[in-house]
Design an enzyme around this catalytic site. Sequence first.
Site, PDB file in Angstrom:
ATOM      1  N   LYS A 193      42.358  49.065  51.184  1.00 35.17           N
ATOM      2  CA  LYS A 193      41.356  48.107  51.633  1.00 35.17           C
ATOM      3  C   LYS A 193      41.222  46.981  50.609  1.00 35.17           C
ATOM      4  O   LYS A 193      40.753  47.176  49.507  1.00 35.17           O
ATOM      5  CB  LYS A 193      39.988  48.756  51.820  1.00 35.17           C
ATOM      6  CG  LYS A 193      39.076  47.808  52.611  1.00 35.17           C
ATOM      7  CD  LYS A 193      37.607  47.980  52.350  1.00 35.17           C
ATOM      8  CE  LYS A 193      37.131  47.385  51.066  1.00 35.17           C
ATOM      9  NZ  LYS A 193      37.113  45.910  51.020  1.00 35.17           N
ATOM     10  N   GLU A 267      39.186  52.224  37.823  1.00 32.72           N
ATOM     11  CA  GLU A 267      39.418  51.173  36.834  1.00 32.72           C
ATOM     12  C   GLU A 267      38.259  50.201  37.004  1.00 32.72           C
ATOM     13  O   GLU A 267      38.189  49.488  37.998  1.00 32.72           O
ATOM     14  CB  GLU A 267      40.785  50.528  37.077  1.00 32.72           C
ATOM     15  CG  GLU A 267      41.294  49.801  35.867  1.00 32.72           C
ATOM     16  CD  GLU A 267      40.924  48.345  35.889  1.00 32.72           C
ATOM     17  OE1 GLU A 267      39.863  48.014  35.305  1.00 32.72           O
ATOM     18  OE2 GLU A 267      41.655  47.546  36.482  1.00 32.72           O
ATOM     19  N   CYS A 301      38.834  41.932  34.414  1.00 37.24           N
ATOM     20  CA  CYS A 301      38.079  43.110  33.949  1.00 37.24           C
ATOM     21  C   CYS A 301      38.251  43.313  32.454  1.00 37.24           C
ATOM     22  O   CYS A 301      37.332  43.770  31.781  1.00 37.24           O
ATOM     23  CB  CYS A 301      38.506  44.347  34.715  1.00 37.24           C
ATOM     24  SG  CYS A 301      40.277  44.566  34.774  1.00 37.24           S
ATOM     25  N   GLU A 398      28.668  42.550  31.920  1.00 33.96           N
ATOM     26  CA  GLU A 398      29.905  41.872  32.304  1.00 33.96           C
ATOM     27  C   GLU A 398      29.526  40.629  33.123  1.00 33.96           C
ATOM     28  O   GLU A 398      28.918  40.737  34.185  1.00 33.96           O
ATOM     29  CB  GLU A 398      30.740  42.845  33.148  1.00 33.96           C
ATOM     30  CG  GLU A 398      32.064  42.294  33.592  1.00 33.96           C
ATOM     31  CD  GLU A 398      32.910  43.341  34.328  1.00 33.96           C
ATOM     32  OE1 GLU A 398      32.372  44.038  35.193  1.00 33.96           O
ATOM     33  OE2 GLU A 398      34.116  43.434  34.020  1.00 33.96           O
TER      34      GLU A 398
HETATM   35  P1  NAI Z   1      32.696  45.545  44.022  1.00 36.61           P
HETATM   36  O1  NAI Z   1      32.890  46.642  43.076  1.00 36.61           O
HETATM   37  O2  NAI Z   1      31.552  45.628  44.963  1.00 36.61           O
HETATM   38  O3  NAI Z   1      34.007  45.354  44.926  1.00 36.61           O
HETATM   39  C1  NAI Z   1      35.271  45.898  44.680  1.00 36.61           C
HETATM   40  C2  NAI Z   1      35.832  46.501  45.950  1.00 36.61           C
HETATM   41  O4  NAI Z   1      35.067  47.636  46.338  1.00 36.61           O
HETATM   42  C3  NAI Z   1      35.829  45.590  47.156  1.00 36.61           C
HETATM   43  O5  NAI Z   1      36.989  45.830  47.912  1.00 36.61           O
HETATM   44  C4  NAI Z   1      34.610  46.048  47.931  1.00 36.61           C
HETATM   45  O6  NAI Z   1      34.670  45.780  49.311  1.00 36.61           O
HETATM   46  C5  NAI Z   1      34.636  47.526  47.692  1.00 36.61           C
HETATM   47  N1  NAI Z   1      33.355  48.208  47.824  1.00 36.61           N
HETATM   48  C6  NAI Z   1      32.109  47.724  47.641  1.00 36.61           C
HETATM   49  N2  NAI Z   1      31.197  48.693  47.835  1.00 36.61           N
HETATM   50  C7  NAI Z   1      31.868  49.822  48.125  1.00 36.61           C
HETATM   51  C8  NAI Z   1      31.484  51.163  48.393  1.00 36.61           C
HETATM   52  N3  NAI Z   1      30.218  51.542  48.401  1.00 36.61           N
HETATM   53  N4  NAI Z   1      32.445  52.064  48.644  1.00 36.61           N
HETATM   54  C9  NAI Z   1      33.734  51.723  48.621  1.00 36.61           C
HETATM   55  N5  NAI Z   1      34.154  50.478  48.380  1.00 36.61           N
HETATM   56  C10 NAI Z   1      33.237  49.529  48.121  1.00 36.61           C
HETATM   57  O7  NAI Z   1      32.621  44.205  43.214  1.00 36.61           O
HETATM   58  P2  NAI Z   1      31.995  42.803  43.700  1.00 36.61           P
HETATM   59  O8  NAI Z   1      30.691  43.042  44.388  1.00 36.61           O
HETATM   60  O9  NAI Z   1      33.022  42.074  44.408  1.00 36.61           O
HETATM   61  O10 NAI Z   1      31.682  42.110  42.305  1.00 36.61           O
HETATM   62  C11 NAI Z   1      30.496  42.408  41.591  1.00 36.61           C
HETATM   63  C12 NAI Z   1      30.776  42.501  40.113  1.00 36.61           C
HETATM   64  O11 NAI Z   1      31.650  43.576  39.879  1.00 36.61           O
HETATM   65  C13 NAI Z   1      31.480  41.310  39.512  1.00 36.61           C
HETATM   66  O12 NAI Z   1      30.612  40.307  39.138  1.00 36.61           O
HETATM   67  C14 NAI Z   1      32.139  41.927  38.321  1.00 36.61           C
HETATM   68  O13 NAI Z   1      31.242  42.006  37.253  1.00 36.61           O
HETATM   69  C15 NAI Z   1      32.481  43.316  38.773  1.00 36.61           C
HETATM   70  N6  NAI Z   1      33.886  43.437  39.187  1.00 36.61           N
HETATM   71  C16 NAI Z   1      34.753  44.030  38.343  1.00 36.61           C
HETATM   72  C17 NAI Z   1      36.078  44.117  38.666  1.00 36.61           C
HETATM   73  C18 NAI Z   1      37.048  44.755  37.763  1.00 36.61           C
HETATM   74  O14 NAI Z   1      38.242  44.598  37.970  1.00 36.61           O
HETATM   75  N7  NAI Z   1      36.636  45.475  36.775  1.00 36.61           N
HETATM   76  C19 NAI Z   1      36.607  43.560  39.905  1.00 36.61           C
HETATM   77  C20 NAI Z   1      35.601  43.008  40.762  1.00 36.61           C
HETATM   78  C21 NAI Z   1      34.305  42.937  40.383  1.00 36.61           C
END
Ligand code: NAI
Length: 802
Positions: A193, A267, A301, A398
């Site tokens: 996804k 991760e 990240c 972050e």
């Molecule tokens: P997120 O963690 O919500 O999204 C990442 C993925 O998880 C997306 O595909 C999303 O649709 C999915 N997702 C969201 N809720 C879920 C759930 N309950 N169960 C399964 N999948 C789920 O991150 P978001 O909201 O896009 O960004 C928020 C913050 O997260 C950013 O500001 C950043 O600080 C952090 N982030 C960190 C990342 C990393 O690589 N460490 C990548 C993206 C965001």
Amino acid sequence: MALVKDILDTMDYGPSPEANDHVRDWLARHADGFGHFIDGGFVPPAEGAFFDVTDPARETLLARAAQGSATDIDKAVKAARRALKPWSALPGHVRARHLYALARHIQKRERFLAVLESMDNGKPIRETRDIDVLLVARHFYHHAGWAELLESEFPNHAAVGVCGQIIPWNFPLLMLAWKIAPALCAGNTVVLKPAEFTPLSALAFAEICIEVGLPHGVVNIVTGDGATGAALVAHPDVDKIAFTGSTEVGREIRKATAGTGKKLSLELGGKSPFIVFEDADLDAAVEGVVDAIWFNQGEVCCAGSRLLVQEGVADRLYRKLRVRMETLRVGDPLDKSTDMGAVVAPVQLERIRALVAKGKDEGASLWQPSTAMPGMGCYYPPSLFTGVEPASTIAEVEIFGPVIAGMTFRTPEEAVALANNTRYGLAGSVWSENIDLALDVAARLKAGVVWINSTNLFDAASGFGGYRESGFGREGGREGLYEYLVPGWEKSARAPRKDAEPAKLSPLPVGGIVGGRAGLPSIDRTAKLYVGGQQARPDSGHSYTVLDRASRPIGQAGLGNRKDIRNAVEAAARATAWSGVTAHNRAQVLYYVAENLAARSREFEARLASMTDTSAKAAAGEVALAIRRTFLYAAWADKFDGAVHATRSRHVTLAMNEPWGVIGIVCPDEAPLLAFVSLVMPAIAMGNRVVVVPSARHPLAATDFYQILDTSDVPAGVVNIVTGESDPLATVLAEHDDVAALWYVGSQAGSATVERASAGNLKATWVNHGRTRRWSVDAEAQGREFLRRATQVKNIWVPYGE
Ligand code: NAI
Ligand code: MG
């Protein structure tokens, strides 16, 4: 049109846009909306809903993607399940050919993918073209190689099964490659996804899967938002979840998968230190900062988002940095001379703005260059905070944007303390011309990746992943493949037993009823707890009666509680010296343990025979095997080598097997001595300190064992033993923030509790879900798997041969 002589005056770049008509044509062909990619073809969403996909730089609609529902997920999982058997049964060489074809076709579509990615995400074309897409192809090539080598290099391993993979928006196609290439190579099938902000490159990849004739159902892609991701996580027929994203969602996923038997790798976020010592090449360090925090708009990240500078050079470094920042070009991502493009979406821009405002409120000083900013679109300027308080929000949270938080330090000790003063542990970057200093600091950083005089280097041959709340599991390299494999015997293992009733231990005052023959009062033979090298009475003041096979009392053991576990963890946390001694030294101690156990084997045999329903012969066998296994891990102590990964740049990438620190170990009732030894010895051989909860029903072999520890030079605090009710004690261990990893062997219910309760600090857990491991069978109960579980890999990139 500008005249050449004017341009020579202004040295203006002028626009240099990358053409995007091929991408626009492709989007036009899909103007009715993209379906999901399921079972080898595109299918419309079951519930007919679509969502808008936008270009954050132009704030325009690019496409409409299907909003995946639980029904779509179910369809995709079923397709993946059908495809699993034939795919995993293919010879490695045939899977290698498929992966190779994917790599080739990605290369053929390089320009298309680079442009598409830039439009969907907002990142500069210079980066998608020179970094993202190249690494994507590299990942497929590298893992085509592993598919070829799988049988010989990973003998007795099997594919995990159907993998649910959830990825973020910051490196959409690269994260897809990191997930799909190793999964397919090892014989798994996947349902992926993509993030809702950036689903397009994954859909283009789906077309490549069709083009190369990948068997139907091996790769399935369901687009949608967090709810779609949650449906994938919740699907009962998924064997593994691999997630990259925020720590909050990672924690939710940990809880949602607890007790389901799904394998999990996470991760997550980071707040990585970028450490500049006063003897560093400051000009190189300035370029390093540019790559650390302004690469990909800081939406990385492992971004170096905390700038730790040695006091003496701080002003000079900040000055040079400001000059450099003035030259960064922010603007159209498709312009080939753009350094920083657009932030992914308006919500992310808002988040960055709010955190920057918070930083100003908290008293840090903000500096931004006078660079022209585009009039519209999701842009944020490169930003430098100085004078940041280590405990302030912008030093801890972050930001995930182009904002770096500057702090100063005086000594290397202070630098290490500041660097490790975070709940995260993804990466770190160390700048110094003094190799001793740089490598010393690299060793002390609590992070999964360390770059020396470099930053943000990635390669398929190196593992990537975090310590602490940055998650667990690695992606890339040999270590990453284990996330997609299980030991062969586990696949054919017996189904979990129905949970037995946990031992009911009734509290008695310590030194109660046992013994006392012929009217004489007994001598108190209550086995104590063993904490910090001392025998300790349980905090509760209570013990419990240990019964033999005929339910006759044979002794007492302490009834440990929450407080005892805390004391034991504290003792283990203090015993850091053990992790620092040489492996030879640890081997010597283990040999000594084995020697002393051998000297007292009769006593242990009698104890086992009286405690359990094993025959004298079987008891003798168990003790003999416990001695042999202790020897085995003494042997392994200095032989479980790390590696030097053959990464693509002029670096040696050292994959170091580091101990976790404190491991909690909860032992089963079976083989009470052998299981205890089989779990404790690999953990301490690798330099961990342990808090062990022995079998609740048969604890006395373990409590006898502390006399062996006492006489074998095992330093105080390395092994701590707390007897009592297993599951409640396991829960306390799972909730404890100073326990970095937890091994639990017991019931299904207990495994679920441990996994759920570990979500707090996201400790790495290893539980058996109620399945039995035959402790007397070497293939199941000893060897590399135990050593791998006892270590976490830190990859250190050191410049070499330049
Ligand atoms: P997120 O963690 O919500 O999204 C990442 C993925 O998880 C997306 O595909 C999303 O649709 C999915 N997702 C969201 N809720 C879920 C759930 N309950 N169960 C399964 N999948 C789920 O991150 P978001 O909201 O896009 O960004 C928020 C913050 O997260 C950013 O500001 C950043 O600080 C952090 N982030 C960190 C990342 C990393 O690589 N460490 C990548 C993206 C965001
Ligand atoms: Mg987008």
